[in-house]
Write a protein that holds these residues in place. Sequence first.
Motif, PDB file in Angstrom:
ATOM      1  N   MET A 146     -14.917   7.344  24.236  1.00 51.58           N
ATOM      2  CA  MET A 146     -15.520   7.323  22.915  1.00 51.58           C
ATOM      3  C   MET A 146     -17.033   7.045  22.967  1.00 51.58           C
ATOM      4  N   PRO A 147     -17.748   7.359  21.876  1.00 49.00           N
ATOM      5  CA  PRO A 147     -19.214   7.317  21.906  1.00 49.00           C
ATOM      6  C   PRO A 147     -19.842   5.980  21.546  1.00 49.00           C
ATOM      7  N   ASN A 148     -19.043   4.971  21.169  1.00 45.18           N
ATOM      8  CA  ASN A 148     -19.639   3.722  20.666  1.00 45.18           C
ATOM      9  C   ASN A 148     -19.938   2.741  21.793  1.00 45.18           C
ATOM     10  N   THR A 149     -20.764   3.204  22.733  1.00 44.34           N
ATOM     11  CA  THR A 149     -21.295   2.348  23.794  1.00 44.34           C
ATOM     12  C   THR A 149     -22.711   1.936  23.389  1.00 44.34           C
ATOM     13  N   ASN A 150     -23.468   1.373  24.325  1.00 48.44           N
ATOM     14  CA  ASN A 150     -24.832   0.944  24.021  1.00 48.44           C
ATOM     15  C   ASN A 150     -25.779   1.410  25.132  1.00 48.44           C
ATOM     16  N   PRO A 151     -26.568   2.480  24.922  1.00 51.12           N
ATOM     17  CA  PRO A 151     -26.726   3.192  23.659  1.00 51.12           C
ATOM     18  C   PRO A 151     -25.532   4.088  23.347  1.00 51.12           C
ATOM     19  N   GLN A 152     -25.464   4.486  22.087  1.00 56.74           N
ATOM     20  CA  GLN A 152     -24.363   5.337  21.636  1.00 56.74           C
ATOM     21  C   GLN A 152     -24.587   6.783  22.065  1.00 56.74           C
ATOM     22  N   SER A 153     -23.484   7.510  22.209  1.00 55.64           N
ATOM     23  CA  SER A 153     -23.562   8.927  22.600  1.00 55.64           C
ATOM     24  C   SER A 153     -23.727   9.790  21.356  1.00 55.64           C
ATOM     25  N   THR A 154     -24.885   9.680  20.733  1.00 59.42           N
ATOM     26  CA  THR A 154     -25.158  10.414  19.504  1.00 59.42           C
ATOM     27  C   THR A 154     -26.310  11.401  19.662  1.00 59.42           C
ATOM     28  N   THR A 155     -26.783  11.556  20.902  1.00 61.94           N
ATOM     29  CA  THR A 155     -27.718  12.629  21.241  1.00 61.94           C
ATOM     30  C   THR A 155     -27.201  13.307  22.503  1.00 61.94           C
TER      31      THR A 155
ATOM     32  N   SER B  25     -12.743   7.591  38.868  1.00 61.58           N
ATOM     33  CA  SER B  25     -11.585   7.906  39.709  1.00 61.58           C
ATOM     34  C   SER B  25     -10.663   8.922  39.047  1.00 61.58           C
ATOM     35  N   ALA B  26     -10.837   9.174  37.746  1.00 56.13           N
ATOM     36  CA  ALA B  26     -10.002  10.121  37.002  1.00 56.13           C
ATOM     37  C   ALA B  26     -10.871  11.217  36.412  1.00 56.13           C
ATOM     38  N   ASN B  27     -10.251  12.343  36.071  1.00 58.85           N
ATOM     39  CA  ASN B  27     -10.962  13.404  35.374  1.00 58.85           C
ATOM     40  C   ASN B  27     -11.470  12.876  34.039  1.00 58.85           C
ATOM     41  N   TYR B  28     -12.596  13.398  33.578  1.00 62.56           N
ATOM     42  CA  TYR B  28     -13.275  12.739  32.471  1.00 62.56           C
ATOM     43  C   TYR B  28     -13.890  13.728  31.490  1.00 62.56           C
ATOM     44  N   SER B  29     -13.905  13.308  30.241  1.00 60.78           N
ATOM     45  CA  SER B  29     -14.769  13.920  29.240  1.00 60.78           C
ATOM     46  C   SER B  29     -15.118  12.842  28.228  1.00 60.78           C
ATOM     47  N   PHE B  30     -16.035  13.188  27.328  1.00 58.52           N
ATOM     48  CA  PHE B  30     -16.530  12.232  26.354  1.00 58.52           C
ATOM     49  C   PHE B  30     -16.600  12.879  24.984  1.00 58.52           C
ATOM     50  N   MET B  31     -16.397  12.061  23.966  1.00 59.89           N
ATOM     51  CA  MET B  31     -16.635  12.488  22.595  1.00 59.89           C
ATOM     52  C   MET B  31     -18.118  12.338  22.272  1.00 59.89           C
ATOM     53  N   PHE B  32     -18.614  13.254  21.471  1.00 57.87           N
ATOM     54  CA  PHE B  32     -19.950  13.125  20.903  1.00 57.87           C
ATOM     55  C   PHE B  32     -19.822  12.386  19.583  1.00 57.87           C
ATOM     56  N   GLY B  33     -20.717  11.440  19.320  1.00 59.07           N
ATOM     57  CA  GLY B  33     -20.609  10.615  18.130  1.00 59.07           C
ATOM     58  C   GLY B  33     -21.426  11.149  16.967  1.00 59.07           C
ATOM     59  N   GLY B  34     -20.788  11.210  15.793  1.00 63.56           N
ATOM     60  CA  GLY B  34     -21.499  11.608  14.587  1.00 63.56           C
ATOM     61  C   GLY B  34     -22.042  10.413  13.827  1.00 63.56           C
ATOM     62  N   THR B  35     -23.167  10.601  13.167  1.00 57.01           N
ATOM     63  CA  THR B  35     -23.758   9.573  12.310  1.00 57.01           C
ATOM     64  C   THR B  35     -24.175  10.233  10.992  1.00 57.01           C
TER      65      THR B  35
ATOM     66  N   HIS C 134     -12.061   3.494  25.547  1.00 58.32           N
ATOM     67  CA  HIS C 134     -13.395   2.897  25.499  1.00 58.32           C
ATOM     68  C   HIS C 134     -13.611   2.194  26.835  1.00 58.32           C
ATOM     69  N   PHE C 135     -14.368   2.809  27.723  1.00 58.17           N
ATOM     70  CA  PHE C 135     -14.573   2.247  29.057  1.00 58.17           C
ATOM     71  C   PHE C 135     -15.859   1.423  29.162  1.00 58.17           C
ATOM     72  N   ARG C 136     -16.596   1.288  28.034  1.00 60.77           N
ATOM     73  CA  ARG C 136     -17.642   0.282  27.854  1.00 60.77           C
ATOM     74  C   ARG C 136     -18.951   0.534  28.590  1.00 60.77           C
ATOM     75  N   GLU C 137     -19.105   1.722  29.166  1.00 61.95           N
ATOM     76  CA  GLU C 137     -20.337   1.999  29.895  1.00 61.95           C
ATOM     77  C   GLU C 137     -21.052   3.176  29.266  1.00 61.95           C
ATOM     78  N   PRO C 138     -22.345   3.021  28.982  1.00 63.84           N
ATOM     79  CA  PRO C 138     -23.254   1.938  29.366  1.00 63.84           C
ATOM     80  C   PRO C 138     -23.281   0.813  28.330  1.00 63.84           C
ATOM     81  N   GLY C 139     -23.891  -0.314  28.748  1.00 59.11           N
ATOM     82  CA  GLY C 139     -24.311  -1.354  27.836  1.00 59.11           C
ATOM     83  C   GLY C 139     -23.354  -2.486  27.585  1.00 59.11           C
ATOM     84  N   LEU C 140     -22.055  -2.278  27.869  1.00 60.92           N
ATOM     85  CA  LEU C 140     -21.051  -3.305  27.585  1.00 60.92           C
ATOM     86  C   LEU C 140     -20.215  -3.580  28.830  1.00 60.92           C
TER      87      LEU C 140
END
Length: 446
Positions: free
Chosen positions: A93-102, A118-128, A63-69
Motif C-alpha cells: 500500500m502507498p501510505n508509507t513516509n513519504p507516500q507513494s503519490t508521485t 524475498s517475494a514477488n512484488y507490486s505496489f499501489m499508487f496512492g490517490g489524494t 503494509h510493509f512500512r518501507e520507506p519511513g516506518l
Amino acid sequence: MKTKLIKNAKIVNEDTIFNGDVLIEGDYIKQIGEFISPKSADVQVYDAEGKYLLPGVIDDQVHFREPGLTHKGNIETESRAAIAGGITSFIEMPNTNPQSTTIEKLEEKFDIAAKTSSANYSFMFGGTNDNLDEILKVDKTKVAGLKLFLGSSTGNMLVDNPEVLEKIFESTDMVISVHCEDEGTIKSNLKDHLDKFGDDIPIKYHPIIRSEEACYISSSKAIELAKKTGARLHVFHLSTGKETSLFTNKIPLAEKKITAEVCIHHLWFSDEDYDKKGTLIKWNPAVKTKSDRDQLWEALLDDRIDVIATDHAPHTKEEKNNVYTSAPSGGPLVQHALPAMLEMFHKEKISLEKIVEKMCHNPSILFQVEKRGYIKEGYFADLVLVDLNNPWTVTQDNILYKCGWSPFEGATFKSRITHTFLNGTLVYHNAKFNDVKAAKRLTFNR
C-alpha cells in the motif's frame, strides 16, 4: 538452467485435487502429469508424497512500512515472513513516509523491493485530493492499481472532496481499491466515548466507535459512484455482515466491475476476543461481532466476497500497548494467514479448493496478474507444498516479523508450509531460507 521435478503431490488447482507431478524448467512450469520421469541425472527431484501442492498465494493488501516506518517492519523482513507463510506475491500500500503519490516515489519503492524483497512484488499508487495528473501517468501494465482512502487515512491521503473523487473514478480504468469508513460517523462516535472515558477507552468499544454504520455509509457511497461512472472498484477488508448485501455472485469474477475482499482477522476473531487480545487485535475497520463474522463467511463461500487477504500492518509491541487513543491499528499476518485458513479447512469451514480460489486464483483474475496464481504449464513456478498433518505452535521463537509478535501467538496450527518455490527456485524449506534472489516485479495483462 536447473530442472526440478515435484513428484507424488496432491495438486490443488482450479476446483480439483489430483495426484500428479510437476516439472519445472527455469522460472516456469514446463509439464504437469500423472507420472513424469526425470530425463537426466541433473534433475532435482522433490518427493511430495502425502503433501498438497498449492499455487503461491497472492496477497493483494499489505503494509510493509518501507520507506519511513522501518522500525515496524521493512520489505526485506516482511517479505521473508510472507515466503514462510506460502505467500509468493504481494501488493503493498502507498501510505508509507513519504507516500507513494508521485511516480518518482512509487519507483523508489520498486527500487527497494528489487534489491531486498524475498517475494514477488507490486505496489499501489496512492490517490489524494490533488494528484490526478500523477494518477494519469501510471503505467497500468506495471502497477497493481490505485488505492484510495475514503476513511482512516494517514498523512494527506484522505480523499474527501466529492468532485475530485468522481473525477478520479471517471478518469482511470485501473482497479480502484478503497478503504471504506465514514469519517464523520467515526469522529462523532469517538467524541462520545472520549467524553465518557477520556483517552483510555476500553478496547471493546472499538467496533462501536468504528461502527457498522460507518462502514456501510462509506462502502455504499463508493459503490454508487462506481456504478455511476463505470469505474472498476475493489472494496478492501469488509468487516460487517450488512456490507455483504452490496455485492453479487450472479456473474463471473472476470466480468465483475465491483468486487470485495475479506481479511484473515475478520474471519478468525470477533468482539468476544477483545478481553483476551486487547489492542493486539485493534484494526481499522474493527473486528466486529460473531454475527458479522458468520455473515462474512457466508458471503465468502457463496462468492459475493471474491478475495482473502491479510492487510498485514505491523506495529511494535510498545506502540500497541498504549492506551486506546494512542495505540495504532493494524497487526502482522503474512506468516500465519495460510496456516490459519488451513486450520479452517480442518474445522470443515472451507475446502482446500476454495482456499486456493480465494487466495491464489481470484487475486490473479481480479488484478490481471500475468502468469501467476495457478498451477499451469507456461506459468511461473510459484508453488507451495503443505503438510496437513504436522502441528506447530506459534511462539516468539518462530515469529519472523520485525515487530516480533503475532495475534496468533499461542495458537497451534495442524498444517505446515514445508516448501516454497518462487519463480522455479526453492527459497524456503522446513523453516530454513535459501538466500537466493528469485523475486520479480509483477506484471499485469491489461
